[in-house]
Design a protein around this motif. Sequence first.
Motif, short mmCIF file in Angstrom:
data_model
loop_
_atom_site.label_atom_id
_atom_site.label_comp_id
_atom_site.label_asym_id
_atom_site.label_seq_id
_atom_site.Cartn_x
_atom_site.Cartn_y
_atom_site.Cartn_z
N MET A 51 0.84 -1.18 0.00
CA MET A 51 0.00 0.00 0.00
C MET A 51 0.88 1.24 0.00
N PRO A 52 0.54 2.20 -0.82
CA PRO A 52 1.32 3.44 -0.84
C PRO A 52 1.22 4.17 0.50
N ILE A 53 2.34 4.74 0.90
CA ILE A 53 2.40 5.51 2.14
C ILE A 53 2.76 6.95 1.79
N ARG A 54 2.08 7.89 2.43
CA ARG A 54 2.44 9.30 2.24
C ARG A 54 2.83 9.88 3.60
N THR A 55 3.76 10.81 3.54
CA THR A 55 4.22 11.50 4.75
C THR A 55 3.92 12.97 4.60
N THR A 56 3.26 13.53 5.59
CA THR A 56 3.02 14.97 5.61
C THR A 56 3.79 15.56 6.78
N GLU A 57 4.29 16.76 6.55
CA GLU A 57 5.04 17.45 7.58
C GLU A 57 4.35 18.77 7.88
N THR A 58 4.21 19.08 9.15
CA THR A 58 3.58 20.31 9.59
C THR A 58 4.28 20.77 10.86
N THR A 59 3.80 21.85 11.42
CA THR A 59 4.34 22.30 12.71
C THR A 59 3.19 22.42 13.70
N VAL A 60 3.52 22.27 14.96
CA VAL A 60 2.57 22.50 16.05
C VAL A 60 3.20 23.51 17.00
N THR A 61 2.38 24.43 17.47
CA THR A 61 2.86 25.46 18.38
C THR A 61 2.23 25.25 19.75
N LEU A 62 3.08 25.20 20.75
CA LEU A 62 2.61 25.06 22.13
C LEU A 62 3.11 26.27 22.91
N ASP A 63 2.18 26.92 23.58
CA ASP A 63 2.50 28.13 24.33
C ASP A 63 2.98 27.86 25.76
N HIS A 64 2.84 26.61 26.20
CA HIS A 64 3.22 26.23 27.56
C HIS A 64 4.06 24.96 27.51
N PRO A 65 4.92 24.75 28.52
CA PRO A 65 5.65 23.47 28.59
C PRO A 65 4.64 22.32 28.62
N PHE A 66 5.05 21.16 28.09
CA PHE A 66 4.13 20.03 27.99
C PHE A 66 4.88 18.71 28.15
N ALA A 67 4.12 17.67 28.41
CA ALA A 67 4.69 16.34 28.56
C ALA A 67 3.92 15.36 27.69
N LEU A 68 4.63 14.43 27.11
CA LEU A 68 4.05 13.32 26.36
C LEU A 68 4.68 12.04 26.89
N LEU A 103 8.79 19.06 27.92
CA LEU A 103 9.36 19.83 26.82
C LEU A 103 8.94 21.28 26.94
N PRO A 104 9.83 22.21 26.57
CA PRO A 104 9.47 23.62 26.68
C PRO A 104 8.49 24.05 25.60
N ALA A 105 7.83 25.17 25.85
CA ALA A 105 6.94 25.75 24.84
C ALA A 105 7.76 26.04 23.59
N GLY A 106 7.09 26.02 22.45
CA GLY A 106 7.78 26.32 21.20
C GLY A 106 7.05 25.78 20.00
N VAL A 107 7.69 25.90 18.84
CA VAL A 107 7.15 25.40 17.59
C VAL A 107 7.92 24.14 17.25
N TYR A 108 7.20 23.03 17.06
CA TYR A 108 7.81 21.73 16.82
C TYR A 108 7.40 21.19 15.45
N ARG A 109 8.34 20.51 14.80
CA ARG A 109 8.03 19.83 13.54
C ARG A 109 7.34 18.51 13.83
N LEU A 110 6.28 18.21 13.07
CA LEU A 110 5.51 16.99 13.24
C LEU A 110 5.41 16.29 11.89
N GLU A 111 5.77 15.01 11.84
CA GLU A 111 5.63 14.20 10.63
C GLU A 111 4.58 13.14 10.88
N ILE A 112 3.67 12.98 9.91
CA ILE A 112 2.62 11.97 10.02
C ILE A 112 2.67 11.07 8.80
#
Length: 93
Positions: A1-18, A25-34
């Motif tokens: 099956m064909p796979i596609r990858t999209t890249e975007t950014t997410v902006t978080l105004d406050h520190p966060f945990a995953l 992780l500190p607040a900031g703009v992060y690269r996200l690949e899906i």
Amino acid sequence: MPIRTTETTVTLDHPFALTSFDSVLPAGVYRLEIDEEEISGLSFSAYRRISARLHTPAIGVLSSIREALPIDTRELEEVLKADRTPIILPAGE
């Protein structure tokens, strides 16, 4: 099956945990690949999310260590929702 990858950014105004990360992780703009795979057998194009990676550190932060760690996108959606929810303090505080 064909796979596609999209890249975007997410902006978080406050520190966060995953759960994928050992620390907050500190607040900031992060690269996200899906990554998504095409669902075959349909009369139209449709895709299903199969993985996602968050790149650290945030864009613009100097670091000798760069990582792209797998994350649960549902967890990230909850973090983003909480990040944008205003904190309302009771009157007088």
